[in-house]
Design an enzyme around this catalytic site. Structure first.
Site, mmCIF file in Angstrom:
data_model
loop_
_atom_site.group_PDB
_atom_site.id
_atom_site.type_symbol
_atom_site.label_atom_id
_atom_site.label_comp_id
_atom_site.label_asym_id
_atom_site.label_seq_id
_atom_site.Cartn_x
_atom_site.Cartn_y
_atom_site.Cartn_z
ATOM 1 N NE ARG A 1 -1.959 1.994 3.491
ATOM 2 C CZ ARG A 1 -2.512 2.442 4.617
ATOM 3 N NH1 ARG A 1 -3.781 2.181 4.894
ATOM 4 N NH2 ARG A 1 -1.796 3.152 5.487
ATOM 5 C CE1 TYR B 1 -4.271 5.699 5.846
ATOM 6 C CE2 TYR B 1 -4.380 5.950 8.218
ATOM 7 C CZ TYR B 1 -4.281 5.155 7.099
ATOM 8 O OH TYR B 1 -4.160 3.799 7.250
ATOM 9 C CG ASP C 1 -7.114 3.840 3.217
ATOM 10 O OD1 ASP C 1 -6.986 3.237 4.309
ATOM 11 O OD2 ASP C 1 -8.172 4.398 2.867
ATOM 12 C CG HIS D 1 -8.159 7.173 5.869
ATOM 13 N ND1 HIS D 1 -8.561 7.809 7.008
ATOM 14 C CD2 HIS D 1 -7.754 5.945 6.251
ATOM 15 C CE1 HIS D 1 -8.377 6.997 8.049
ATOM 16 N NE2 HIS D 1 -7.894 5.861 7.614
ATOM 17 C CD GLU E 1 -8.526 0.772 2.682
ATOM 18 O OE1 GLU E 1 -8.830 0.865 3.875
ATOM 19 O OE2 GLU E 1 -7.391 0.394 2.288
ATOM 20 C CD GLU F 1 -10.512 1.395 7.274
ATOM 21 O OE1 GLU F 1 -10.182 2.353 7.993
ATOM 22 O OE2 GLU F 1 -9.710 0.765 6.551
ATOM 23 N NE ARG G 1 -9.498 -2.161 3.672
ATOM 24 C CZ ARG G 1 -8.539 -2.553 4.507
ATOM 25 N NH1 ARG G 1 -8.223 -3.831 4.590
ATOM 26 N NH2 ARG G 1 -7.906 -1.682 5.258
ATOM 27 C CD GLU H 1 -4.793 -2.642 6.757
ATOM 28 O OE1 GLU H 1 -4.241 -1.546 6.934
ATOM 29 O OE2 GLU H 1 -6.038 -2.813 6.861
ATOM 30 C CD1 TRP I 1 -7.198 12.488 10.207
ATOM 31 C CD2 TRP I 1 -7.783 10.350 10.578
ATOM 32 N NE1 TRP I 1 -6.055 11.802 10.422
ATOM 33 C CE2 TRP I 1 -6.392 10.474 10.665
ATOM 34 C CE3 TRP I 1 -8.386 9.104 10.780
ATOM 35 C CZ2 TRP I 1 -5.571 9.400 10.937
ATOM 36 C CZ3 TRP I 1 -7.600 8.008 11.021
ATOM 37 C CH2 TRP I 1 -6.174 8.162 11.101
#
Ligand code: CS2
Ligand code: MG
Length: 432
Positions: free
Chosen positions: A170, A182, A240, A242, A266, A292, A313, A369, A432
């Site tokens: 990643r 991030y 990601d 995020h 992602e 996630e 995820r 992951e 975030w």
């Protein structure tokens, strides 16, 4: 270490129970909160014939809410129950709560569920994946987190991960004009600790970070072009987003990254609004991974039934455990959607082990992951899973293959910690 224990006196011999189906009873349940490197919440269930099982209930930055949900509301319901009745216990905890879903409830249910699967596999004398139908592959492909404030630092981080044995990477990078982004390891964080290990900072208040999506969209395609030029076309690369883009910004990024053949993009946009992914899907073929922050299959219904994502995820720890994750991944399999189980450091080694047993057994496995835990965590959680040449394996120990050293755990008391939050240049709060 914070520890809540509820128990009842022991009393049966071991062998008779499971074989003959004689009801066994849960006689103790401990909620153990410890903080080696970072906070973890673990449930330990003990049965009257001496089996113990572990379950992870860690919810980053809100750990004590799950510990209380377990200790004050769930544990009293477990004492005296038959640990063999996993589905019945799952349904009991989900439906009798009346208030369903949500991260705290589903992490608490997950902790109970995984601990019961650990016990059942130990009683059966086999690693959990065997109970889940046996191995569908020889190992579980894992991806690691490389990052950098600039290209040379990023290239070094990728090389280091390749040396560590990762075969999928990643990529996260700093963005000119943004102070803290991030996933970028080396940038100093508010608490002064290196970022790569833990996004949640031990502090009384969350750290404020800044964000600018247009700067990010201008910068990122060039980074992936450089990484492909440096490392070639084959290396699976992930990124990601995020949760930080609007649907049309996510569509643009997906399109701009197509030439670099990502394994996945992602959390390209906050997916509470599942329909938003229709817009993204319309504009790009970059594979999409989401989930996630989801907690139940219902959070995915439109995403899966309309083929709007390619990877699920969720973490076992945040989605109601093995029982619920199995059903979610079976549903996704009908749409050729694969697993991409969440595995950052805020999923404990117990939660990671549960994921690996599932990863090895299911057919529609995609990737796992794998962010490594710190040395103190490895002292507290004794793990038997292995990582060899890019592949994880849960090991052959009966059960999950993870035990908790309670004396070591007692050396690391809970410490308040928060994930950062974002504000845009004009001061607006942003994802975030
Ligand atoms: C991230 C996580 O690993 C990931 O994909 O999105 O690190 C996430 O930031 C943390 O789990 C939050 O607790
Ligand atoms: Mg993520």
């Amino acid at each position: 270490m914070l520890r809540y224990r509820l128990s009842r006196p022991r009393g049966r011999d071991r062998t008779r129970s499971y074989q003959k189906g004689t009801p066994v009873q849960i006689i103790a349940a401990d909620v153990i909160v410890t903080s080696p490197d970072r906070n973890f919440v673990t449930l330990k269930i003990t049965t009257d014939d001496g089996f113990t099982g572990l379950g992870d209930g860690t919810l980053n930055g809100r750990e004590l809410s799950v510990a209380s949900y377990l200790a004050d509301h769930v544990v009293p319901l477990l004492i005296g129950r038959d640990p063999q009745r996993i589905e019945d216990t799952w349904q009991f905890l989900y439906r009798s709560a009346y208030w369903r879903r949500g991260p705290v409830t589903m992490a608490a249910i997950a902790a109970v569920d995984v601990a019961l699967w650990d016990i059942k596999a130990k009683a059966a004398g086999m690693p959990l994946y065997q109970l889940l139908g046996g191995a569908s592959r020889n190992g579980v492909m894992a991806y690691g987190h490389a990052s950098g404030r600039d290209l040379p630092e990023l290239f070094d981080s990728i090389r280091r991960h390749l040396e560590l044995g990762y075969r999928s990477i990643r990529v996260q990078t700093s963005v000119p004009g943004i102070n803290a982004v991030y996933g970028v390891a080396a940038q100093p964080s508010a608490g002064g600790r290196r970022y790569d290990y833990e996004p949640a900072q031990r502090a009384a208040l969350p750290a404020e970070e800044d964000w600018d999506t247009r700067a990010y969209l201008r910068h990122l395609p060039g980074v992936f072009e450089a990484v492909r030029n440096e490392f070639g076309p084959e290396l699976p690369l992930l990124h990601d987003g995020h949760h930080r883009m609007t649907p049309i910004q996510a569509a643009r990024l997906g399109k701009d990254l197509e030439p670099y053949d990502l394994f996945w993009l992602e959390d390209c946009t906050p997916a509470e609004n599942q329909e938003a992914l229709r817009l993204v899907r319309r504009h790009t073929t970059t594979p999409l991974a989401i989930g996630e922050v989801f907690n139940t299959v219902w959070d995915y219904q439109t995403l899966i039934s309309e083929q709007l994502i390619d990877y699920v995820r969720s973490a076992v720890t945040h989605t109601g455990g093995i029982t619920a994750m199995r059903k979610l991944l079976d549903y996704a399999a009908q749409y050729q959607i694969k697993s991409g189980i969440h595995g950052p450091t805020d999923i404990s080694p117990v939660g990671m082990a549960a994921a690996l047993h599932l990863d090895l057994a299911i057919h529609n496995f995609g990737i796992q992951e794998y962010m490594r835990h710190g040395p103190a965590t490895d002292e507290v959680f004794l793990q038997s899973f292995s990582f060899t040449d890019g592949y994880l394996h849960p090991g052959e120990q009966p059960g999950l293959g993870v035990e908790l050293d309670e004396q070591a755990a007692a050396r690391f008391p809970y410490q308040p910690a928060y994930l950062p939050f974002n504000r845009l240049k004009d001061g607006t709060i942003h994802d975030w």
